[in-house]
Write an enzyme that holds these catalytic residues in place. Structure first.
Site, short mmCIF file in Angstrom:
data_model
loop_
_atom_site.label_atom_id
_atom_site.label_comp_id
_atom_site.label_asym_id
_atom_site.label_seq_id
_atom_site.Cartn_x
_atom_site.Cartn_y
_atom_site.Cartn_z
N SER A 149 -37.32 -35.11 -2.80
CA SER A 149 -38.50 -34.09 -2.43
C SER A 149 -39.53 -34.66 -3.13
O SER A 149 -40.20 -35.50 -3.59
CB SER A 149 -38.52 -32.85 -1.48
N ASP A 214 -38.43 -33.71 10.27
CA ASP A 214 -38.25 -33.32 9.01
C ASP A 214 -40.15 -32.97 9.23
O ASP A 214 -40.90 -33.28 9.47
CB ASP A 214 -38.65 -34.18 7.25
N HIS A 243 -36.15 -30.57 6.71
CA HIS A 243 -36.53 -30.91 5.31
C HIS A 243 -35.06 -30.31 4.40
O HIS A 243 -35.42 -30.68 3.08
CB HIS A 243 -37.63 -30.35 4.41
#
Length: 384
Positions: A149, A214, A243
Site C-alpha cells: 500500500s 479493493d 485492501h
C-alpha cells in the site's frame, strides 16, 4: 500554494496507530532490545534495533533471521500499522518463504521519532537498507523490496536507486497519492509517491499482488503498475480480495513461494544468459570474416598452378577416372541418405512425445516442492 497543497496531502496520507501497539524494553539478561505487547510472543531469532536516519529521526526496526535463507526481504508496511501489529506476519513470512526479513516503522509510527512525511519515509527505508548492508552483511543483489500500500512509495523510490536489486514485490500498491483520491491522468508536481513515473525505471523482476475488490486502493492501480513494469512477473489478482485481507487467501502464500523460488534459483542463470546474449552478435561477425578470407589462398593457388596444355590433358584423363569413382560413391551416398531420411522422419514423430515427457518432469519437480500445479500456472497466465 503548492507547498500548502503538498502539506495537506501529507497530513491526509499518514495515519500512524495512536497509541502505538508496542513499547520497547531492554532485556536484563542480554541487554538487547525487544518489543513488548500483550499480543506478542517473543522469538529468539528476532533482533530489535534503533536506526538513525539522515533526517535526524530514530526509527525502530526488527530483523527476523532464517539460518537457511539466501535472500532477504526489506518490508515497507502499509498505512495505519506499525511493526508491533506486523510482528507475527513478518516472522511467519520469514519462516514459510525461507528468507530473512527486515521490517521497520516510518518516522512518527510506533516508537519511531519524528513526524511522517514522504521524504522522511525515503530516509527511513534508506536507513533500513544501510543496516542490512553494514550490520548484517547483506548484499544488494540478495535483497527483495516488499512495499505494501503506502509502503510501495518508499520501496519503489529505493528500487530506482539500486541497479543490482534482486526483485520487488508490490502489495496493493498505489499509482500516486492523489490518484488514490481521484483518477487523474496527469502527474502534478505536488503529488506524493509518484509510483506511476518510477516503475518504468526499475530494472529487476516485479511481482504485483492486488485484490479485485479493493475498497481503499482501486484494483486498477496494481494493474496499471504491472503493465508499466520493464520485467514483469506473473501477477496475482485475488478475486474478491480487499485492501486488508489478502494474506488470508491460500493463493497469496503459494504465489509468494513460487516467486521467491524463481528468483532464488533462476535469476542468476537469467543474468548469465543475458550477458551471453549480448556477446552473441560478435561471434557470427567474426566467423563470417574468417570464412570470407579462406577462399583467397585457394584462388591464389590456382593462379600459380596453371599447367601446360599437355599436362592439362593428362590431368583431364585422371580427373575423368576420379569422376567415375565419385559417381559410384555418390550413388552409394544417395542410398544411405534416403535410409537416413526415413530414420529421421521416424525420429521426428518422437519429438512431441519427448517434449511432453520433459514438460511432465518439470511439472513433477514443481509439484514436489509444493509450489503450484503446472496446469494451474498455464491457466493463470492465460487469464492474466
Amino acid at each position: 500554494m503548492g507547498v500548502a497543497t503538498s502539506s495537506m496531502a501529507a497530513k491526509f496520507a499518514f495515519f500512524p496507530p495512536n497509541p502505538p501497539s508496542y513499547t520497547i524494553l531492554v532485556d536484563e539478561e542480554t541487554g538487547k532490545l525487544r518489543l513488548s505487547s500483550d499480543t506478542l510472543h517473543q522469538r529468539y531469532n528476532v533482533d530489535v534495533l534503533r536506526l538513525c536516519t539522515k533526517k535526524g529521526n530514530e526509527i525502530v526496526a526488527m530483523y527476523a533471521k532464517n539460518p537457511s535463507a539466501s535472500l532477504t526481504v526489506l518490508y515497507s508496511h502499509g498505512n495505519a500499522a506499525d511493526i508491533g501489529q506486523m510482528y507475527h506476519i513478518f516472522t511467519e513470512l520469514s519462516l514459510h518463504l525461507n528468507v530473512n526479513l527486515m521490517g521497520y516503522d516510518y518516522s512518527g509510527y510506533g516508537q519511531s521519532s519524528g513526524k511522517p512525511s514522504e521524504q522522511d519515509t525515503y530516509a527511513d527505508i534508506e536507513a533500513a537498507f544501510k543496516c542490512l548492508e553494514e550490520t548484517y552483511g547483506v548484499k544488494e543483489e540478495d535483497i527483495i523490496l516488499y512495499g505494501q500500500s503506502l509502503g510501495s512509495g518508499p520501496a519503489l523510490e529505493l528500487a530506482t536507486c539500486l541497479p543490482e536489486l534482486r526483485a520487488v514485490i508490490l502489495h496493493s500498491p498505489i499509482l500516486s497519492g492523489l490518484r488514490v483520491m481521484h483518477p487523474i491522468k496527469k502527474t502534478f508536481w505536488f503529488d506524493i509517491y509518484k509510483n506511476i513515473d518510477k516503475i518504468p525505471l526499475v530494472n529487476c523482476p516485479v511481482l504485483v499482488i492486488h485484490g479485485t475488490e479493493d475498497e481503499v486502493v482501486n484494483f486498477s492501480h496494481g494493474k496499471q503498475l504491472w503493465e508499466l513494469c520493464k520485467e514483469k512477473y506473473e501477477p496475482l489478482w485475488l478475486k474478491g480480495g480487499n485492501h486488508c485481507n489478502l494474506e488470508l487467501y491460500p493463493e497469496y502464500l503459494k504465489h509468494l513461494k513460487k516467486f521467491i523460488c524463481a528468483i532464488e534459483k533462476l535469476q542468476p542463470r537469467l543474468r548469465n544468459v543475458s550477458a551471453q546474449s549480448t556477446d552473441q552478435p560478435e561471434q557470427p561477425l567474426n566467423t563470417a570474416e574468417h570464412n570470407a578470407e579462406k577462399p583467397r589462398p585457394s584462388t591464389d593457388h590456382k593462379e600459380k598452378a596453371r599447367p601446360s596444355i599437355g599436362h592439362r590433358e593428362k590431368s583431364r584423363l585422371s580427373t575423368d577416372s576420379r569422376e567415375k569413382a565419385r559417381a559410384s560413391t555418390d550413388r552409394r551416398e544417395r542410398a544411405r541418405k534416403s535410409i537416413d531420411r526415413m530414420g529421421k522422419a521416424r525420429n521426428s514423430t518422437d519429438q512431441p512425445e519427448k517434449a511432453r515427457n520433459s514438460f511432465d518432469r518439470l511439472g513433477d519437480m514443481v509439484r514436489s516442492v509444493g509450489l503450484c500445479n503446472v496446469d494451474c500456472l498455464k491457466q493463470t497466465a492465460a487469464e492474466a
